[in-house]
Scaffold this active site. Structure first.
Site, PDB file in Angstrom:
ATOM      1  N   CYS A 121      -4.700  -2.846   2.979  1.00  0.00           N
ATOM      2  CA  CYS A 121      -4.432  -2.722   4.421  1.00  0.00           C
ATOM      3  C   CYS A 121      -5.640  -3.010   5.309  1.00  0.00           C
ATOM      4  O   CYS A 121      -5.989  -4.149   5.528  1.00  0.00           O
ATOM      5  CB  CYS A 121      -3.812  -1.374   4.733  1.00  0.00           C
ATOM      6  SG  CYS A 121      -3.028  -1.411   6.361  1.00  0.00           S
TER       7      CYS A 121
ATOM      8  N   LYS B  37      -9.411   1.714  -1.971  1.00  0.00           N
ATOM      9  CA  LYS B  37      -9.614   1.242  -0.597  1.00  0.00           C
ATOM     10  C   LYS B  37     -10.972   1.674  -0.041  1.00  0.00           C
ATOM     11  O   LYS B  37     -11.344   2.857  -0.124  1.00  0.00           O
ATOM     12  CB  LYS B  37      -8.484   1.792   0.285  1.00  0.00           C
ATOM     13  CG  LYS B  37      -8.502   1.314   1.731  1.00  0.00           C
ATOM     14  CD  LYS B  37      -7.228   1.813   2.432  1.00  0.00           C
ATOM     15  CE  LYS B  37      -7.132   1.367   3.877  1.00  0.00           C
ATOM     16  NZ  LYS B  37      -5.863   1.791   4.509  1.00  0.00           N
TER      17      LYS B  37
ATOM     18  N   GLU C 216       0.861  -1.200   0.000  1.00  0.00           N
ATOM     19  CA  GLU C 216       0.000   0.000   0.000  1.00  0.00           C
ATOM     20  C   GLU C 216       0.892   1.243   0.000  1.00  0.00           C
ATOM     21  O   GLU C 216       1.942   1.246   0.627  1.00  0.00           O
ATOM     22  CB  GLU C 216      -0.839   0.004   1.296  1.00  0.00           C
ATOM     23  CG  GLU C 216      -1.644   1.262   1.530  1.00  0.00           C
ATOM     24  CD  GLU C 216      -2.220   1.363   2.966  1.00  0.00           C
ATOM     25  OE1 GLU C 216      -1.549   0.922   3.930  1.00  0.00           O
ATOM     26  OE2 GLU C 216      -3.339   1.869   3.105  1.00  0.00           O
TER      27      GLU C 216
ATOM     28  N   ASN D 292      -7.093   6.016  -1.997  1.00  0.00           N
ATOM     29  CA  ASN D 292      -5.982   5.129  -1.688  1.00  0.00           C
ATOM     30  C   ASN D 292      -6.168   3.918  -2.608  1.00  0.00           C
ATOM     31  O   ASN D 292      -7.107   3.135  -2.442  1.00  0.00           O
ATOM     32  CB  ASN D 292      -6.062   4.732  -0.200  1.00  0.00           C
ATOM     33  CG  ASN D 292      -4.857   3.955   0.267  1.00  0.00           C
ATOM     34  OD1 ASN D 292      -4.138   3.369  -0.523  1.00  0.00           O
ATOM     35  ND2 ASN D 292      -4.654   3.943   1.578  1.00  0.00           N
TER      36      ASN D 292
ATOM     37  N   GLU E 299      -6.335   8.920   7.765  1.00  0.00           N
ATOM     38  CA  GLU E 299      -6.769   8.443   6.439  1.00  0.00           C
ATOM     39  C   GLU E 299      -8.162   8.945   6.068  1.00  0.00           C
ATOM     40  O   GLU E 299      -8.443   9.215   4.910  1.00  0.00           O
ATOM     41  CB  GLU E 299      -6.732   6.915   6.396  1.00  0.00           C
ATOM     42  CG  GLU E 299      -5.359   6.369   6.084  1.00  0.00           C
ATOM     43  CD  GLU E 299      -5.416   4.926   5.641  1.00  0.00           C
ATOM     44  OE1 GLU E 299      -5.911   4.642   4.553  1.00  0.00           O
ATOM     45  OE2 GLU E 299      -4.963   4.066   6.424  1.00  0.00           O
TER      46      GLU E 299
ATOM     47  N   ASN F 231       0.361  -0.863   5.465  1.00  0.00           N
ATOM     48  CA  ASN F 231       1.237  -0.058   6.338  1.00  0.00           C
ATOM     49  C   ASN F 231       0.570  -0.125   7.699  1.00  0.00           C
ATOM     50  O   ASN F 231      -0.452   0.528   7.928  1.00  0.00           O
ATOM     51  CB  ASN F 231       1.249   1.416   5.930  1.00  0.00           C
ATOM     52  CG  ASN F 231       2.054   1.715   4.672  1.00  0.00           C
ATOM     53  OD1 ASN F 231       3.130   2.282   4.717  1.00  0.00           O
ATOM     54  ND2 ASN F 231       1.507   1.341   3.530  1.00  0.00           N
TER      55      ASN F 231
HETATM   56  N1  CDV Z   1      -2.996   1.634   6.571  1.00  0.00           N
HETATM   57  C1  CDV Z   1      -3.916   1.042   7.383  1.00  0.00           C
HETATM   58  O1  CDV Z   1      -5.042   0.811   6.975  1.00  0.00           O
HETATM   59  N2  CDV Z   1      -3.513   0.725   8.637  1.00  0.00           N
HETATM   60  C2  CDV Z   1      -4.397   0.175   9.629  1.00  0.00           C
HETATM   61  C3  CDV Z   1      -4.011   0.612  11.021  1.00  0.00           C
HETATM   62  C4  CDV Z   1      -4.077   2.074  11.189  1.00  0.00           C
HETATM   63  C5  CDV Z   1      -4.912  -0.043  12.050  1.00  0.00           C
HETATM   64  C6  CDV Z   1      -4.426  -1.347   9.592  1.00  0.00           C
HETATM   65  O2  CDV Z   1      -5.520  -1.904   9.660  1.00  0.00           O
HETATM   66  O3  CDV Z   1      -3.376  -1.971   9.552  1.00  0.00           O
END
Ligand code: CDV
Length: 311
Positions: free
Chosen positions: A171, A127, A47, A110, A145, A196
């Site tokens: 993510c 996303k 990501e 995203n 975000e 991330n």
């Molecule tokens: N980039 C993300 O979506 N990170 C989230 C964190 C912030 C909880 C994750 O679910 O890994």
């Protein structure tokens, strides 16, 4: 005849704020070349691979904020990656931030794309599950975000590529069973996910110590319950002030991890995936058409569920 896709998960170490796109793209090209050396068909990057994970900061200057987004894909900065892929005959999946101008409105997403061996974009995903806040909260670490991205408007598309049915998630999506199920219902055979995942943002040590466990828990469950390969790729290590988990992995439809990274830096892991490995589950244990009973689930599928206010 078995259908094999040799896939590389190209985990990235941190990208600091001072590192420019040219340098990041060089790192990606190097890992793509390594994946090609291993005979891979496709390499999956994380990501938001092209920049540092800027949602950790409140950025009020619009030009500064825009500098983290791509307005076209490919563009001059990323073109070397597309050129190398075409030259080597290898596909890739890449996460980045996208700005589109629609009806006089600037929209921010995203995003993740899949590119085939000829350099053509064959899949795009934006996303959906956006973690964190839209406003700064009263804790020293932020995750903004919701401020910087709209919720994706492309659903969870499943598309043909590399001889199979592919899908993407980004993510936080990986923590939600609906993500995999939406694609499972379309017969997905490989889901590519970049992440991330910082620890320490909500100052809940109990959660932090379980971060890597929870990462694998949701990925393995999603893979098995939907009879699909999952390729999950981190950007990790200490990026600016943020500590981010690694343990990128490739997971079989059985739910087993078949390859996993062992560092918190740039690292390529590889597995030759039999796309038919999910078939025995799709036909029997997780035959969604035969055994799912959505008509008996009641109203729960129609409602958003209880909302707990954020502290
Ligand atoms: N980039 C993300 O979506 N990170 C989230 C964190 C912030 C909880 C994750 O679910 O890994």
């Amino acid at each position: 005849m078995a259908r094999f896709v040799k896939v590389a998960a190209a985990q990235m170490g941190p990208v600091q704020r001072s590192e420019d796109r040219a340098s990041v793209v060089k790192r990606l090209v190097r890992m793509m070349q390594e994946a090609h050396g291993w005979g891979c068909d496709i390499v999956v990057f994380p990501e938001l691979a092209l920049t540092t994970f800027f949602p950790r900061w409140l950025i009020e200057d619009e030009d500064e904020l825009d500098s983290y987004y791509e307005t076209a894909m490919p563009n001059t900065d990323v073109q070397p990656l597309f050129d190398e892929a075409k030259k080597l005959g290898i596909g890739f999946c890449l996460g980045y931030c996208e700005i589109v101008h629609e009806n006089g409105r600037k929209r921010r997403f995203n995003t993740s794309i899949t590119v085939d061996k000829s350099g053509e974009i064959i899949g795009k995903y934006r996303k959906i599950h956006m973690p964190g806040n839209s406003e700064v909260w009263d804790k020293p670490a932020q995750h903004l975000e919701k401020r910087y991205f709209e919720i994706g408007d492309l659903g969870f598309p499943v598309f043909e590529g590399f001889g199979g049915k592919l899908g993407m998630a980004i993510c936080n999506d990986r923590r939600w069973p609906e993500t995999y199920r939406c694609m499972g219902l379309q017969g997905v055979e490989m889901v590519m996910i970049g992440y991330n995942t910082p620890v320490g943002i909500d100052y809940n040590f109990d959660h932090d110590v379980l971060a890597s466990f929870h990462n694998h828990l949701v990925l393995q469950a999603g893979a098995h319950q939907n009879s699909t390969w999952v390729v999950a790729v981190a950007k990790c290590g200490i990026e600016e002030s943020s500590k981010m988990i690694g343990q990128s992995c490739i997971i079989a439809p059985s739910g087993e991890i078949v390859a996993m990274s062992s560092t918190l830096g740039d690292e390529v892991i590889v597995h030759k995936c039999d796309l038919d490995a999910g078939l025995s589950y799709k036909e029997d244990l997780f035959n969604l058409g035969l055994h799912r009973r959505p008509e008996h689930y009641g109203l729960i599928v129609e409602t958003a569920g209880p909302v707990t206010p954020q502290k």
